[in-house]
Every structure is written in C-alpha cells, then in structure tokens.
Design an enzyme around this catalytic site. Structure first.
Site, mmCIF file in Angstrom:
data_model
loop_
_atom_site.group_PDB
_atom_site.id
_atom_site.type_symbol
_atom_site.label_atom_id
_atom_site.label_comp_id
_atom_site.label_asym_id
_atom_site.label_seq_id
_atom_site.Cartn_x
_atom_site.Cartn_y
_atom_site.Cartn_z
ATOM 1 C CD GLU A 32 -10.740 -2.295 -8.233
ATOM 2 O OE1 GLU A 32 -9.674 -2.060 -7.626
ATOM 3 O OE2 GLU A 32 -11.871 -2.038 -7.749
ATOM 4 C CG ASP A 68 -5.700 -7.600 -7.552
ATOM 5 O OD1 ASP A 68 -4.603 -7.712 -6.974
ATOM 6 O OD2 ASP A 68 -6.668 -7.006 -7.035
ATOM 7 C CB THR A 116 -2.396 -1.125 -9.086
ATOM 8 O OG1 THR A 116 -3.583 -1.917 -9.038
ATOM 9 C CG2 THR A 116 -1.811 -0.968 -7.691
ATOM 10 C CD GLU A 126 -3.021 -1.044 0.160
ATOM 11 O OE1 GLU A 126 -3.088 -0.016 -0.535
ATOM 12 O OE2 GLU A 126 -3.807 -2.008 0.031
ATOM 13 C CD GLU A 135 -15.031 -5.764 -1.306
ATOM 14 O OE1 GLU A 135 -14.070 -5.536 -0.562
ATOM 15 O OE2 GLU A 135 -15.046 -5.412 -2.511
#
Length: 577
Positions: free
Chosen positions: A372, A258, A475, A117, A351
């Site tokens: 997304e 991902d 991302t 992160e 989710e």
C-alpha cells in the site's frame, strides 16, 4: 460551475512535469534504472521459487520450500503474477502461463472460497490478463476483447460467487462454496470491504460479456452500504447481510473498510459515474471531520465520532494514492510523509502502529510485504515528481531484500522489531508490491501511456480503441483498460438496427443519383431491385457479410461517448453544487 479535476494516474505525467534524478535530502538520488533491475531480479527470485517449489498450489511457503492452498486452490500466485510478467516485458512467459491456466485451473470444485479474495485476485487477474493478451502477443480469437478463454474463465469464476449475493439486503456473504453455493451455516457477518469491492471487476465483466447481472449485484451492494451509513456519514467495519445491522461499529479507512472507498473512486472513473464519486466525496467530508488528526486517520465510533482506536494500520497506506486520484495532492503528501516515518522507524510498516505511543501494537508487529505505501508512492510520483517518493522505493527494495529474502523466495516478516520471519509469501507480493515498485522506477512503461499511442481493434460491435492509457488498477493491482468497456456494450440488435438506417440512407442517396442520371437521359426511373435496403430480419445475414467485406464500413462512428474521451484526457468534471 464548481468542479473537481479527476485524473487517472497513468495520465498525470501529461499534466505535471516529472523530475527524475533530482537529489534527495541526503544528497543522493536513487537511480531508477538500477532499482528497476533490482526489482526485476526480486520478482524472478520469488516467481521462479514458486514455480519450482509450490506450483500448482496457491502460494509458496518460502522457509520450507513447498506450497499450500490458501484462498481456494486456483494456482493463485500464477494468476496474480500474470499481468506483472507483461509489465516487466516477459511476453513469452505470459503466453506460456495463459496456456497453463487454461489447462489446469478448474472452478467446479468443492472448496469454500472467500468471495472478496476470489473476486480481486482471480476474477480481476483473469480480466486484466484477457485485456492485455493481444499486447502480449497471444493469438486472440475472433471477437476479442468481447470473447476469449481468459474472459470465459473470469466469467465462470464470477458466476460461482453470485449465490453469495442472494440475501434480503443484496449484500453478499463473505464465503461461498464453489460447488454448492452458500453453506447453510455460513455466518451472515461480512466486512464492509467484502461488500463494496466488486464494481470494478463486475462492471468490466458485464461490459465485455453483455450480461448485466454482475454489475447489477455490485451496484446493489454499494447502494445498501450507502443507505446504511450513520447520521454523521460514517460506515462501520462489519455488518449482518441478512438484517442490515452493524455488528462492528468502528469507522476508519483501514482494514475491513478500505477498498470500499477505493472502489467508489475507481468505479466512478471507470464507469464515468458521477453518483459514485458524489458518494465518495460525502464520505470524504465525514472522514476528514471525524477521523483525521494531524494528517493521521484514527478509528472512531461510527454514530458518535468518538475515538475508539488511535492506531495507524498498514492497510491505510493506500489512502494518499486514492487522494491523488481526486487531485488532493497536498493532503496526500502530508499523510504519506507521516506513514513514511513509520517505515523508516522499522524498515517496513507494522500491521498496527500506536500513534500516541509511536510504537507497534502487541501481536500486530508483522509486515507481510504489503504494497500500500509503495502504491501511494507510485501514484504520487506520477503526480509530483518528488524525489522523496523514489527514496521510499529505494528503502523498500533494500529493506525487503535485507530482511525477508531467503533461498526460496521472500518470507513474510513476522515481527519488525527482531526481523523474525513467517513461512508464507502472499500472492499479492508478485501481483502488487513488486509491480508498484517496478512502475515507480519505470516512467516509460506502457501502463503510463499518455494517450499518444493506442491500438484500433475491430470487434463485432465496431471499431474500438485500446491501450491508450488511463489504466484503472483493481485493489489487487490488476490493471483494467477503461476503453475496453466501450468495445462490447452495444447490443447486436441495436447495432444492426442502426446499420439498417444507415443502409437506407445510402440506398436513398444512390437512388437519387440514379434518378438524376436517368432523368438526364430521358429514360424511365425504376426502384432498385435486390437487397440493397434490407427491411426484414432475413436480410440481416446478407448485410453483415456484405458489410464485413467492405474496406470502409457503412457505420463509422466513434466507439466511445464524449464523456469517456474526456476521461481519457484526464478531465472529469463533477458538478458539486
């Protein structure tokens, strides 16, 4: 020779016509200008609420109108929102926030931080803002983009993460203490994405600073994952970074995996790296063979390929956008439409969604305002102009405003079935969700530049071109200008060595001219005196000063290799034989 066409999304508008204003299935077309203003209003409602109620904490708690630290105590929302400010056209606030961050953010703190992160949000956000600073009217220092305060902050943050990579495998721990390094009792189990999501930021950092260590550790981590894949070509979800053994063996394209796949593609585009693309294409074959069913992607056992979870995760909705980057538009649209039906069913993406049952999974019914599906819509709209993609944008704006808007910002939707809310507004809402929505409705934004405009910048390493388009989003949706990686790459020693050769060439040329003139006048020829042909290091400083004063530099070569120019035009040819 077989090849694939790889197109950065910002340039797709050059190659494929757009059809703005075309009616949707219900006979109405979302008005881009109207929704662009709606999205801008959403941003400022959330952003102003953060500044008034939560700064300097990481994130806003919109139900109680206060703030809390979540990922490390970096004023994270401010970093994450910075480049969005410029995309919305607010240069004055961008300039103000740059000053605020320099005065207030400190990475020398005793905090346990997520390596993943911190990289995508902090390092990525600072790098993007650094590269956009000149466009935002910030007075940049001499040597930019190869130097600058935001670049130094990004480098400092990244160096705090480097101890995590000191493992027998080269794969990083998931958490690091910013003051003390990796804690002695830290778990060695890290998710796949937490290992393979560094090449975009770290390669950019190495290219701008000249320190190769960042790109090196990112590449080692990528290769170790590649070498750890199963015999059928799949990777699992979590791995022990000390032993290299898989702990969670579920294979899919969603949570925990991902952005590893995403960074193979984006790293390949950014770095013109055929090997990274070849790795992704091999994975793509295995994913299609074992996980795809009727344009859905399930979770399977990585060694056997048997289905382990027949679910769709909201994080998987990035996949159609990634498919568009490799030119697989038809498959991307079919999968996108599957995901869009889920959105229509609930007004958001839960989710987890059980595909056979067509409903949410217990305790996974929430929607934290993730970007997304909107991200994929933006990519695909640039490629196809299909009005259905604008309809998703319209539905997203309406749903988010209706369900999650509160007095102090926008709240996470805890349960899409009854619209209960949770007391959190993730920083990615301003970094990604709002940004992708705005870009979906703003076809003339500078991010979509087709190469028709650009800035020529003089750096210590020569002239380079910036702002020509083809931005690569990390991302966390922080755009990186790929041309910037060619501004600072040459070592100074190499630069002056080449310039010495060029000076020698011009010196010989001048000598020859003088010889001809003196021969014609029957005068004796003598070699030129002075430092016109520097042959020792002592002469380099004089040569540099002289070169800097000349309007036309002695060395005037293209700053980008031929392959990069191909990428800028949206053409990357890969030998798939």
């Amino acid at each position: 020779m077989p090849f694939r066409l790889l197109v950065p999304f910002g340039l797709l508008c050059v190659l494929l016509a757009l059809h703005h204003g075309a009616p949707g299935p219900d006979g109405t077309a979302p008005d881009p200008a109207h929704y662009r203003e709606r999205v801008k209003a959403m941003f400022y409602h959330a952003y102003d609420s953060y500044l008034e109620n939560a700064f300097p904490y990481d994130e806003l708690r919109p139900l109680t109108c206060d703030g809390h630290d979540t990922w490390g105590s970096f004023s994270l929302t401010l970093i994450d929102a910075l480049d969005t400010l410029l995309i919305l056209g607010n240069v004055s606030e961008f300039q103000r926030v740059v000053e605020v961050l320099q005065d207030n953010v400190d990475f020398d703190i005793d905090v346990n931080a997520s390596v993943f992160e911190t990289n995508i949000r902090v390092v990525g956000g600072l790098l993007s803002a650094h590269l956009l600073s000149k466009k935002a009217g910030v007075e940049v220092e001499a040597g930019w983009p190869c130097s600058g305060p935001l670049l130094r902050m990004a480098e400092e943050a990244a160096r705090k993460l480097l101890p995590a990579f000191q493992t027998p495998t080269g794969m990083p721990y998931g958490t690091v203490n910013l003051l003390h390094g990796v804690n002695p009792g830290e778990t060695p189990v890290t998710c796949t994405a937490g290992i393979g999501t560094f090449i975009v930021e770290f390669a950019t950092l190495s290219s701008l600073t000249g320190d190769p260590v960042f790109e090196e550790v990112a590449r080692v981590a990528l290769m170790r994952l590649w070498e750890s894949r199963s015999d059928i070509g799949l990777v699992g979800n979590h791995i022990d970074v000390l032993t290299g053994k898989w702990v969670a063996q579920d294979a899919g394209i969603g949570a925990g995996v991902d952005s590893y796949f995403e960074y193979l593609v984006k790293g390949a585009i950014l770095l013109q790296d055929k090997k990274l693309m070849a790795m992704f294409l091999e994975y793509n074959k295995a994913i299609r063979n074992y996980t795809r069913f009727d344009d859905w992607y399930l979770w399977v056992q990585m060694y056997k390929g048997t289905v382990s979870m027949p679910v769709f995760q909201s994080l998987e909705a990035y996949w159609p956008g990634l498919q568009s980057l490799i030119g697989d538009i038809d498959n991307a649209m079919r999968t996108f439409l599957n995901y869009y039906t889920v959105w229509k069913q609930f007004g958001g993406l839960p989710e987890f969604y059980n595909i056979p049952q067509g409903y949410t999974v217990e305790k996974r019914e929430g929607y934290p305002l993730r970007p997304e599906l909107i991200e994929s819509a933006m990519y695909l709209y640039r490629a196809t102009g299909d009005p259905t993609l604008l309809e998703l944008g319209r539905d997203a704006v309406e749903s988010i405003e209706k369900i999650s808007k509160v007095e102090c910002g926008f709240a996470t939707i805890k349960d899409l079935r009854d619209h209960k809310l949770d007391n959190r507004m993730e920083s990615f809402f301003l970094a990604e969700t709002v940004k992708y929505l705005y870009l979906l409705f703003d076809p003339t934004n500078f991010i979509h530049n087709n190469g028709s405009t650009f800035d020529a910048v003089i750096t210590p390493y020569g002239e380079c071109i910036l702002g020509a388009g083809g931005y690569i989003f990390n991302t966390e949706a922080h755009p990186i200008d790929p041309a910037a990686l060619h501004c600072c790459r040459r070592l100074k020693e190499e630069q002056w060595e080449v310039e010495d050769l060029m000076r020698e060439f011009y010196s010989l040329k001048r000598n020859r001219s003088r010889f001809q003139k003196k021969t014609m006048s029957s005068g004796p020829w003598e070699p030129p005196a002075g430092p016109e042909t520097p042959s020792s290091p002592e002469n380099h400083d004089q040569a540099r000063e002289k070169s800097a004063k000349q309007k036309i530099p002695l060395l005037s070569c293209p700053s980008q290799p031929f392959t990069s120019k191909l990428a800028l035009l949206g053409q990357v040819f890969l030998d798939s034989s």
